[in-house]
Design a protein around this motif. Structure first.
Motif, PDB file in Angstrom:
ATOM      1  N   ASP A 127       0.864  -1.178   0.000  1.00  0.00           N
ATOM      2  CA  ASP A 127       0.000   0.000   0.000  1.00  0.00           C
ATOM      3  C   ASP A 127       0.898   1.225   0.000  1.00  0.00           C
ATOM      4  O   ASP A 127       1.634   1.475   0.964  1.00  0.00           O
ATOM      5  N   HIS A 158      -1.110   7.439  -4.819  1.00  0.00           N
ATOM      6  CA  HIS A 158      -1.601   6.602  -5.914  1.00  0.00           C
ATOM      7  C   HIS A 158      -0.652   6.581  -7.109  1.00  0.00           C
ATOM      8  O   HIS A 158      -0.651   5.629  -7.894  1.00  0.00           O
ATOM      9  N   ARG A 168      -3.296  -4.499  -9.680  1.00  0.00           N
ATOM     10  CA  ARG A 168      -3.760  -3.290  -8.981  1.00  0.00           C
ATOM     11  C   ARG A 168      -5.002  -3.643  -8.170  1.00  0.00           C
ATOM     12  O   ARG A 168      -6.014  -4.094  -8.699  1.00  0.00           O
ATOM     13  N   LYS A 169      -4.940  -3.467  -6.856  1.00  0.00           N
ATOM     14  CA  LYS A 169      -6.056  -3.793  -5.975  1.00  0.00           C
ATOM     15  C   LYS A 169      -6.995  -2.618  -5.797  1.00  0.00           C
ATOM     16  O   LYS A 169      -8.214  -2.765  -5.799  1.00  0.00           O
ATOM     17  N   ASN A 170      -6.437  -1.439  -5.597  1.00  0.00           N
ATOM     18  CA  ASN A 170      -7.221  -0.203  -5.497  1.00  0.00           C
ATOM     19  C   ASN A 170      -6.315   0.969  -5.857  1.00  0.00           C
ATOM     20  O   ASN A 170      -5.225   0.765  -6.398  1.00  0.00           O
ATOM     21  N   ASP A 171      -6.722   2.177  -5.547  1.00  0.00           N
ATOM     22  CA  ASP A 171      -5.969   3.357  -5.977  1.00  0.00           C
ATOM     23  C   ASP A 171      -4.509   3.334  -5.535  1.00  0.00           C
ATOM     24  O   ASP A 171      -3.621   3.772  -6.285  1.00  0.00           O
TER      25      ASP A 171
END
Length: 265
Positions: A221, A225, A239-242
């Motif tokens: 993480d 971004h 890509r999991k999230n921003d």
């Protein structure tokens, strides 16, 4: 007996702030060197005769090479090898020891808690659990068949790492409370490192080698971004999230090789 030692600075007893560890040379370079020498002294009492020390802080030119005793080889700077902070370890070593290591990114045991990159990374997890630099590079030693038997650093890292290796002996040298530290006596710290290093190597090393997981899921993480976007183009990365990416492999060497690139995007 041949021993591998990796040393960092954010987990030695005297450091508290980033400003203390990033001047060149760092303000506490002498203490870092002293703690390495204390470990060597304890190992010698246990019968060790040959040592390879990896300077693993920043530009890796912090340990004073003029103070290394006979039988000690010091690796300075970085070659680019994926073993990074454990560079130089191979199957010829009997045991590995870690000095001055610190809590993982996101953990509150050290004001300078981080993993790999304090600027880019918020947290790194392996199989869902916070991953410290100690985890990554002591497991690199395990890949070579070398058991990790000693760790000095902040109190939380020592507690978090207690079950990573079957015969691991830990030596807390300070504690963290928010931006503050509780720094233990330097004299007592050096005495404890010497005594516990000797104890770590005089115990039976039968069964001391950690069994690594069969599969690894690394989740990073990022603090911004933009870093996740760059990292998402690396082979095998999802890509999991921003701000978060993942990478999976059955091969821990591939995890280490990928970590090296994903922490420098």
């Amino acid at each position: 007996m041949k021993i591998f030692i990796s040393a960092d600075i954010e987990g030695i007893t005297t450091t508290t702030t980033w400003g203390e560890v990033y001047p060149v040379p760092p303000l506490h370079a002498k203490q870092m060197t002293d703690e390495v020498l204390a470990c060597i002294a304890g190992a010698k009492k246990a019968g060790a005769q040959e040592f390879l020390v990896k300077d693993a802080h920043a530009d890796a030119n912090t340990i004073d090479p003029t103070r290394m005793p006979p039988g000690v080889t010091l690796i300075r700077n970085w070659s680019g090898h994926p073993y990074s902070m454990a560079e130089g370890v191979d199957s010829t070593f009997h045991a590995a020891m870690f000095i001055g290591y610190h809590s993982a990114a996101g953990r509150m045991g050290n004001p300078m808690s981080h993993t790999a990159s304090s600027r880019r990374i918020h947290t790194i997890k392996i199989n869902g659990a916070p991953a410290s630099e100690f985890l990554f590079y002591s497991w690199a030693c395990a890949l070579e068949g070398v058991p990790t038997v000693f760790l000095s650093g902040d109190k939380m890292l020592c507690a978090d790492s207690a079950n990573l290796h079957p015969r691991l002996i830990t030596c807390p040298v300070k504690d963290g409370i928010g931006a503050a530290t509780l720094n233990y006596s330097t004299e007592e710290t050096l005495q404890n490192i010497t005594a516990l290093s000797e104890k770590a190597l005089t115990q039976s090393l039968s069964g001391a080698l950690a069994k690594l997981p069969d599969h690894f899921v690394m989740e990073i993480d990022y603090k911004e971004h933009i870093f996740a976007n760059k990292a998402s183009w690396f082979p095998g990365v999802t890509r999991k999230n921003d701000t978060t990416i993942t990478f999976s492999s059955d091969d821990f060497f591939e995890v280490l090789r990928t970590l090296k690139w994903l922490t420098s995007v």
